[in-house]
Design an enzyme around this catalytic site. Structure first.
Site, PDB file in Angstrom:
ATOM      1  CG  HIS A  75      58.939  28.124 -70.538  1.00  0.00           C
ATOM      2  ND1 HIS A  75      58.845  26.672 -70.093  1.00  0.00           N
ATOM      3  CD2 HIS A  75      60.231  28.485 -70.825  1.00  0.00           C
ATOM      4  CE1 HIS A  75      60.026  26.146 -70.143  1.00  0.00           C
ATOM      5  NE2 HIS A  75      60.408  26.519 -70.975  1.00  0.00           N
ATOM      6  CE1 TYR A 204      53.115  23.222 -65.511  1.00  0.00           C
ATOM      7  CE2 TYR A 204      52.080  21.741 -62.717  1.00  0.00           C
ATOM      8  CZ  TYR A 204      52.698  22.779 -63.881  1.00  0.00           C
ATOM      9  OH  TYR A 204      53.702  23.665 -63.268  1.00  0.00           O
ATOM     10  N   PRO A 295      53.555  21.749 -54.622  1.00  0.00           N
ATOM     11  CG  PRO A 295      55.749  21.089 -54.987  1.00  0.00           C
ATOM     12  CD  PRO A 295      53.879  20.663 -53.639  1.00  0.00           C
ATOM     13  CE  LYS A 299      50.363  30.311 -59.177  1.00  0.00           C
ATOM     14  NZ  LYS A 299      51.367  31.321 -59.505  1.00  0.00           N
ATOM     15  CE1 TYR A 387      52.187  26.391 -64.137  1.00  0.00           C
ATOM     16  CE2 TYR A 387      53.198  28.025 -65.602  1.00  0.00           C
ATOM     17  CZ  TYR A 387      52.708  26.958 -65.187  1.00  0.00           C
ATOM     18  OH  TYR A 387      53.490  25.989 -65.332  1.00  0.00           O
TER      19      TYR A 387
HETATM   20  P1  RFL Z   1      63.002  28.344 -47.248  1.00  0.00           P
HETATM   21  O1  RFL Z   1      63.716  28.391 -48.779  1.00  0.00           O
HETATM   22  O2  RFL Z   1      62.953  26.644 -46.564  1.00  0.00           O
HETATM   23  O3  RFL Z   1      64.196  29.158 -46.922  1.00  0.00           O
HETATM   24  C1  RFL Z   1      64.643  29.266 -45.083  1.00  0.00           C
HETATM   25  C2  RFL Z   1      65.395  29.456 -44.421  1.00  0.00           C
HETATM   26  O4  RFL Z   1      65.317  29.845 -42.614  1.00  0.00           O
HETATM   27  C3  RFL Z   1      66.490  28.737 -42.224  1.00  0.00           C
HETATM   28  N1  RFL Z   1      66.145  28.567 -41.518  1.00  0.00           N
HETATM   29  C4  RFL Z   1      66.582  28.636 -39.960  1.00  0.00           C
HETATM   30  N2  RFL Z   1      67.546  29.524 -39.068  1.00  0.00           N
HETATM   31  C5  RFL Z   1      68.136  30.794 -39.035  1.00  0.00           C
HETATM   32  N3  RFL Z   1      67.468  30.107 -37.421  1.00  0.00           N
HETATM   33  C6  RFL Z   1      66.874  29.267 -37.338  1.00  0.00           C
HETATM   34  N4  RFL Z   1      66.018  28.759 -35.794  1.00  0.00           N
HETATM   35  C7  RFL Z   1      66.264  28.311 -38.865  1.00  0.00           C
HETATM   36  N5  RFL Z   1      65.614  27.446 -39.035  1.00  0.00           N
HETATM   37  C8  RFL Z   1      65.140  27.688 -40.667  1.00  0.00           C
HETATM   38  C9  RFL Z   1      66.606  27.252 -42.688  1.00  0.00           C
HETATM   39  O5  RFL Z   1      68.075  26.294 -43.611  1.00  0.00           O
HETATM   40  C10 RFL Z   1      66.721  27.902 -44.518  1.00  0.00           C
HETATM   41  O6  RFL Z   1      67.239  28.474 -45.245  1.00  0.00           O
HETATM   42  O7  RFL Z   1      61.962  29.353 -46.835  1.00  0.00           O
HETATM   43  P2  RFL Z   1      61.564  30.281 -48.121  1.00  0.00           P
HETATM   44  O8  RFL Z   1      62.369  31.829 -47.502  1.00  0.00           O
HETATM   45  O9  RFL Z   1      60.095  31.263 -47.429  1.00  0.00           O
HETATM   46  O10 RFL Z   1      61.400  30.475 -49.276  1.00  0.00           O
HETATM   47  C11 RFL Z   1      59.744  29.652 -49.946  1.00  0.00           C
HETATM   48  C12 RFL Z   1      60.278  28.578 -51.037  1.00  0.00           C
HETATM   49  O11 RFL Z   1      61.633  27.758 -50.256  1.00  0.00           O
HETATM   50  C13 RFL Z   1      59.200  27.221 -50.874  1.00  0.00           C
HETATM   51  O12 RFL Z   1      58.126  28.008 -51.091  1.00  0.00           O
HETATM   52  C14 RFL Z   1      59.408  26.453 -52.549  1.00  0.00           C
HETATM   53  O13 RFL Z   1      60.788  26.012 -52.582  1.00  0.00           O
HETATM   54  C15 RFL Z   1      58.305  25.633 -52.531  1.00  0.00           C
HETATM   55  N6  RFL Z   1      58.580  25.119 -54.304  1.00  0.00           N
HETATM   56  C16 RFL Z   1      58.025  26.084 -55.540  1.00  0.00           C
HETATM   57  N7  RFL Z   1      58.033  27.321 -55.521  1.00  0.00           N
HETATM   58  C17 RFL Z   1      57.913  28.274 -56.309  1.00  0.00           C
HETATM   59  O14 RFL Z   1      57.524  29.333 -56.247  1.00  0.00           O
HETATM   60  N8  RFL Z   1      57.460  26.970 -57.798  1.00  0.00           N
HETATM   61  C18 RFL Z   1      58.441  25.963 -58.445  1.00  0.00           C
HETATM   62  O15 RFL Z   1      58.110  25.826 -59.100  1.00  0.00           O
HETATM   63  C19 RFL Z   1      58.090  25.230 -56.908  1.00  0.00           C
HETATM   64  N9  RFL Z   1      58.597  24.279 -56.755  1.00  0.00           N
HETATM   65  C20 RFL Z   1      59.063  24.000 -54.345  1.00  0.00           C
HETATM   66  C21 RFL Z   1      58.731  23.999 -55.526  1.00  0.00           C
HETATM   67  C22 RFL Z   1      58.774  23.119 -53.053  1.00  0.00           C
HETATM   68  C23 RFL Z   1      59.552  21.466 -53.331  1.00  0.00           C
HETATM   69  N10 RFL Z   1      60.273  20.860 -52.236  1.00  0.00           N
HETATM   70  C24 RFL Z   1      61.170  20.052 -52.452  1.00  0.00           C
HETATM   71  C25 RFL Z   1      59.376  21.283 -51.138  1.00  0.00           C
HETATM   72  C26 RFL Z   1      59.132  21.827 -56.062  1.00  0.00           C
HETATM   73  C27 RFL Z   1      59.747  21.017 -54.649  1.00  0.00           C
HETATM   74  C28 RFL Z   1      60.135  19.929 -55.307  1.00  0.00           C
HETATM   75  C1  PHB Z   2      60.525  22.414 -61.354  1.00  0.00           C
HETATM   76  O1  PHB Z   2      60.848  23.199 -62.041  1.00  0.00           O
HETATM   77  O2  PHB Z   2      60.935  22.707 -60.429  1.00  0.00           O
HETATM   78  C2  PHB Z   2      58.787  22.982 -61.108  1.00  0.00           C
HETATM   79  C3  PHB Z   2      58.082  23.405 -61.709  1.00  0.00           C
HETATM   80  C4  PHB Z   2      56.994  23.638 -61.888  1.00  0.00           C
HETATM   81  C5  PHB Z   2      56.087  22.815 -60.747  1.00  0.00           C
HETATM   82  C6  PHB Z   2      57.024  22.255 -59.601  1.00  0.00           C
HETATM   83  C7  PHB Z   2      58.468  22.152 -59.620  1.00  0.00           C
HETATM   84  O3  PHB Z   2      54.546  23.326 -60.523  1.00  0.00           O
END
Ligand code: RFL
Ligand code: PHB
Length: 397
Positions: A75, A204, A295, A299, A387
């Site tokens: 995009h 958004y 979120p 980031k 962004y």
């Molecule tokens: P994770 O993905 O949470 O992975 C951590 C892993 O560690 C495991 N773990 C253990 N393993 C062994 N022993 C233990 N004691 C442990 N404790 C935990 C867990 O099971 C897991 O598999 O962390 P990591 O790698 O730092 O990654 C971070 C991302 O997952 C997170 O920041 C993003 O998902 C946030 N986020 C978004 N980030 C973006 O950059 N772009 C996005 O569009 C975006 N959208 C989002 C999001 C997060 C969301 N939610 C659900 C919080 C949208 C949503 C809705």
């Molecule tokens: C997503 O596609 O899940 C998404 C995109 C942008 C955001 C958060 C989540 O800011």
């Protein structure tokens, strides 16, 4: 007792842990990963979708980008909407061609996991780390349990990439950092639906009923979110009610939202949290283990990968150049981008969510910001460069 030896012991097979493992391997540094959950659970966890240019470049450089290049959606801009008025931010034009890619986090995790296991590398699923010891010596230990059996990874360094609920952050002495925390008074209800996106780029939207976001996953799958109260429950939201509310909040003149069967529905609280020390002895935190952002700016995952870049730089310095300066400066270097992301995520969250009565002082400030976006290309550029993510060189100040 299972005993494993490696240079870097990694806790967590999320985006941070897996990217770190691949990057170290590319540089000739060995690592082993332990992951608390099953492979199915980790690969099925629906989360992020927005990948910054930096993240895409890193995955490509690691040779992990083939499917992302085929299936990801590139995009050049984004829409911001306020009270049914929509503005386009052409970020490629405003940032010298930088773009974002929409590609699900689960797909990133699947690609990295497949490649790691196919290369014959070690990753233990359903292996929960329960203790980290000896981080002040050069033989640190990760104690874990796998299939009811106790195990120890003996390693030079421990990388805690174990997310917000992991054990890594708890192993950093409390008096060595300051913790920051905001719990927002609203949550996101997110859905995945089998319907073609009604938009070419993300929308958004602020509406007097609350925030809404239209994102996507493919030509046939849409990802959408709406702001709900923290005490709301998924059972209160029938599919019809979700689509009605999305159509209302995202609506603008001459545009309509297509609905379709919803196949995933969940509520996520919105929080900013971080600590300002990411290491202790031979233990280093990366990703959600050290910080989470709401979120709204997309980031979290991108920040996790940026931490990994600094950690890899530090470990290369240690193993290949026999110097520790980059490792010593890991927290300081990572914090520059973490604070930038905290600020931008907070800005997007407070700009676009309903926080007070429509027409209140808070609302007028939000509207004043939106009107400023319409009138100032400088302001649009500020939003665009945050962004898409600033290049790493920008943080060399
Ligand atoms: P994770 O993905 O949470 O992975 C951590 C892993 O560690 C495991 N773990 C253990 N393993 C062994 N022993 C233990 N004691 C442990 N404790 C935990 C867990 O099971 C897991 O598999 O962390 P990591 O790698 O730092 O990654 C971070 C991302 O997952 C997170 O920041 C993003 O998902 C946030 N986020 C978004 N980030 C973006 O950059 N772009 C996005 O569009 C975006 N959208 C989002 C999001 C997060 C969301 N939610 C659900 C919080 C949208 C949503 C809705
Ligand atoms: C997503 O596609 O899940 C998404 C995109 C942008 C955001 C958060 C989540 O800011």
């Amino acid at each position: 007792m299972k005993r494993i030896q490696t240079q870097v012991g990694i806790i967590g097979a999320g985006p941070a842990g897996l990217t770190l493992a691949h990057w170290l391997k590319q540089k000739g540094i060995s690592s082993v990963i332990v992951e608390l959950r099953s492979r199915e659970y980790v690969e099925g966890r629906v989360r992020a979708g927005l990948l910054e240019q930096n993240t895409v470049d890193i995955l490509n450089e690691l040779g992990m980008g083939a499917r992302m290049q085929k299936e990801g959606m590139v995009h050049d801009g984004v829409y911001l909407s306020f009270d049914q008025e929509r503005v386009h931010i052409p970020f490629a034009e405003l940032t010298g061609g930088r773009q974002i890619t929409i590609y699900g986090q689960q797909e990133v995790v699947k690609d990295l996991t497949d490649a790691w296991l196919q290369a014959g590398e070690q990753l233990y699923f359903e292996a929960g780390a329960h203790q980290i010891t000896d981080i002040d010596t050069n033989c640190s230990k990760i104690h874990f349990t796998h299939n009811g059996e106790e195990g120890i990874i003996d390693c030079d360094f421990v990388a805690a990439c174990d997310g917000f609920h992991g054990i890594g952050r708890k192993a950093i002495q409390k008096d060595s950092y300051r913790a920051y925390d905001i719990t927002y008074p609203f949550s996101w209800l997110g859905i995945l639906a089998n319907v073609a996106p009604s938009t070419d780029e993300l929308i958004y939207s602020y509406h007097q009923n609350g925030f809404a976001l239209h994102s996507l996953r493919s030509d046939t799958v849409s990802r959408l979110y709406i702001q709900v109260d923290n005490d709301d429950h998924i059972d209160n939201w029938s599919d019809d009610r979700i689509w009605e509310e999305l159509a209302l909040r995202l609506g603008t003149k001459g545009w309509s939202l297509q609905s379709g069967p919803i196949f995933d529905k969940s509520i996520t609280p919105m929080r900013s949290h971080m600590i300002d020390n990411l290491s202790s002895g031979r233990l280093f935190l990366a990703g959600d283990a050290a910080h989470i952002v709401p979120p709204t700016g997309g980031k979290g995952l991108n920040l996790a990968i940026a931490d990994v870049k600094h950690l890899v730089d530090g470990l290369i310095g240690f193993y290949k150049e026999n110097e520790t300066q980059l490792l010593d400066n890991y927290t300081e270097l990572a914090l520059r981008r973490i604070w930038r992301a905290q600020d931008f995520s907070n800005f997007m969250t407070t700009l676009l969510h309903k926080q007070d009565d429509h027409g209140s002082f808070t609302y007028q400030l939000q509207k004043a910001k939106f009107d400023y976006i319409k009138m100032s290309s400088a302001y649009r550029t500020t939003i665009a460069e945050n962004y898409v993510g600033l290049p790493f060189e920008s943080y060399d100040y």
